[in-house]
Scaffold this active site. Sequence first.
Site, PDB file in Angstrom:
ATOM      1  N   GLU A 166      44.431  43.941  47.805  1.00 23.73           N
ATOM      2  CA  GLU A 166      43.217  44.220  47.020  1.00 23.73           C
ATOM      3  C   GLU A 166      41.931  44.136  47.862  1.00 23.73           C
ATOM      4  O   GLU A 166      41.071  43.267  47.646  1.00 23.73           O
ATOM      5  CB  GLU A 166      43.153  43.301  45.806  1.00 23.73           C
ATOM      6  CG  GLU A 166      44.329  43.505  44.875  1.00 23.73           C
ATOM      7  CD  GLU A 166      44.257  42.718  43.581  1.00 23.73           C
ATOM      8  OE1 GLU A 166      43.343  41.895  43.415  1.00 23.73           O
ATOM      9  OE2 GLU A 166      45.133  42.935  42.726  1.00 23.73           O
ATOM     10  N   GLU A 352      51.626  45.073  41.707  1.00 26.68           N
ATOM     11  CA  GLU A 352      51.202  44.144  40.660  1.00 26.68           C
ATOM     12  C   GLU A 352      50.932  44.906  39.364  1.00 26.68           C
ATOM     13  O   GLU A 352      50.239  45.919  39.384  1.00 26.68           O
ATOM     14  CB  GLU A 352      49.897  43.416  41.021  1.00 26.68           C
ATOM     15  CG  GLU A 352      50.042  42.307  42.014  1.00 26.68           C
ATOM     16  CD  GLU A 352      48.725  41.628  42.293  1.00 26.68           C
ATOM     17  OE1 GLU A 352      47.873  41.521  41.383  1.00 26.68           O
ATOM     18  OE2 GLU A 352      48.516  41.228  43.458  1.00 26.68           O
TER      19      GLU A 352
END
Length: 448
Positions: A166, A352
Site C-alpha cells: 500500500e 487483501e
Amino acid sequence: MTIFQFPKDFKWGTATAAYQIEGAAQEGGRGPSIWDTFSHTPGRVYNGDNGDVACDSYHRYEEDIELMKELGINTYRFSISWPRIIPTGDGEINREGLNYYHRFVDKLLEAGIEPFCTLYHWDLPQALQDVGGWENRRSIDAFVKYSEVMYREFSGKIKYWLTFNEPWCIAFLSNVIGVHAPGKQDLQAGLDVAHHVLVAHGKSVSKFRELGIEGKIGIAPNVAWAVPYSKSAEDQGAADRNIQVYSDWFLDPIYKGSYPKPLYEFFEQSGHVPPIQEGDMEAIAQPIDHIGINYYAMSVNRFDPNGGYLQMEEVDMGLTKTDIGWPIESRGLYEVIHYLQKYGNIDIYITENGACINDDVVNGKVNDIRRIAYLQQHIAQVHRVIADGINLKGYMAWSLMDNFEWAEGYRMRFGLVHLDYRSLKRTPKESFYWYQNVVKNNWMETRK
Ligand SMILES: CCOCCOc1ccc(-c2cn(C[C@@H]3NC[C@@H](O)[C@H]3O)nn2)cc1
C-alpha cells in the site's frame, strides 16, 4: 442457485502483517520501528493501543499455522519485520531475526502452504526515520540492502514476493493526511516519500533479477474505485484524482516510466512535484511479475476546494457500512480490476479484501454473518473478473485473525479468527468455516 467454479490452480489464502500480529517488540534482537514510536505517542492510536504484544504470533506461529491448516488455505501472505533483520535499518544483520523467519517459513512449507512475502508493511526501522526516513534518499539503499539479505537468505523457500504494501498509505496517509506513522501533514513530504519508495522498489526488483532468485516479485497497491457525484467536470476530476492517487501514481511510473500527467499537473499547480533525479524513472520501471491489489470499498466523490490535498470529498450515499465506517459495495472491485487492465493483462492477486465486523464471542461462537455476506459478494466479483478472461490468480482474505488495526488499535476486527487480547485465545468465527468450505470446494454457491 449458481455455482461459481474457480481455476484449479487458484491461490486461496489469508493475509497478515508483522507489526499487527507478532508482538515480541523487544525480543529476538528486534530494533524499534516507526510504529513502535507512533503507537507509544499519546493520542496517535485509539485507547493508546500498541503492538508490544499484539497477537503474540512471534511465539504462537505454530498455533497460527495449525489454524491455517484447518482453514485449508494453500497460500499465506505475511510481512517481514525489517527491524528484526537489520535493527538499525542499514547496519548489522540480526541472525536471530533471520532464524525466526526460517523457523516460521519452514513450518509453513511443511504444512503445504505457499509463503507470499511482503518485505515492507510499514514498520520502518526508527533509526532510519531519525535521519529523515523515506524523505531521505538514504532509505532507498538501506531497503535494497535489506531486501538483498532476504532474497539471498530465502531463495528457494519463498517464491512469491512483494516489495511494498500500500504505497499510498506509506506516502499519503502517513505524511499528508497524517493518520499513520510518522504522522506528518505535508504534501511535499508525501511526494518525496512516494518517489523514494518507488525508486527503492525498482532497485530492489533489479537486485532480485541480478541475483537470479527463483520466484516472482511485484508490489501491492491499495486501490480506490470512485464515481463522481454528478456529471460535472469538477466532480469527475475529483473522482479521477482519488482513483489515480492510489493506483496510477505508483503503477504509471512502474509500467509507463512516468507519473500520470493529470495528477502530476494538479500537484504542480500547488508548487509540489516529485524529487526526480537522473535515472530514477528508469530505475523504477523494472518489469515486475505481478501486482497485489488490496480492495475494501468504493466511494462517491465530489469536488471540494477545501477537500484536502485532492480537493475532493467523499459523499455518504447511505450504503450499508462495515463497523469501521466503510461502505459495502463489491462492484468497485470488478470495476477497478478492469481499470487496471490498461497496464496489460498482468498477473493480479487480491492480496487483501475483508470486512471490519466487530462481533464478539457469544456462547463460544462468533456469528459474523455480515462478514460472510461481504466475502460472498466480493468473491463473486472475483469470479466475474476471472470469467472476463483477466489473470486474477488468487484471493487472500484480510485477515487470518483480528489484529492491531493501526490507528484504530484493537477495537476494529477484520479477522476470520477472533482474538481475546487478554488471554490471546483464538476462536474461529463462522466466517472461518464459510471460507474453509469455499477453499475446500474451490467453488462458491450463489443465490442467483
Ligand atoms: C481523516 C481521514 O482519515 C483517512 C483514513 O484513511 C484511511 C484509508 C485507508 C485505510 C486502510 C486500512 N486498511 C486495512 C489495512 N490494509 C493493510 C493492512 O495492514 C490492513 O490493516 N486499508 N486501508 C485506513 C485509513
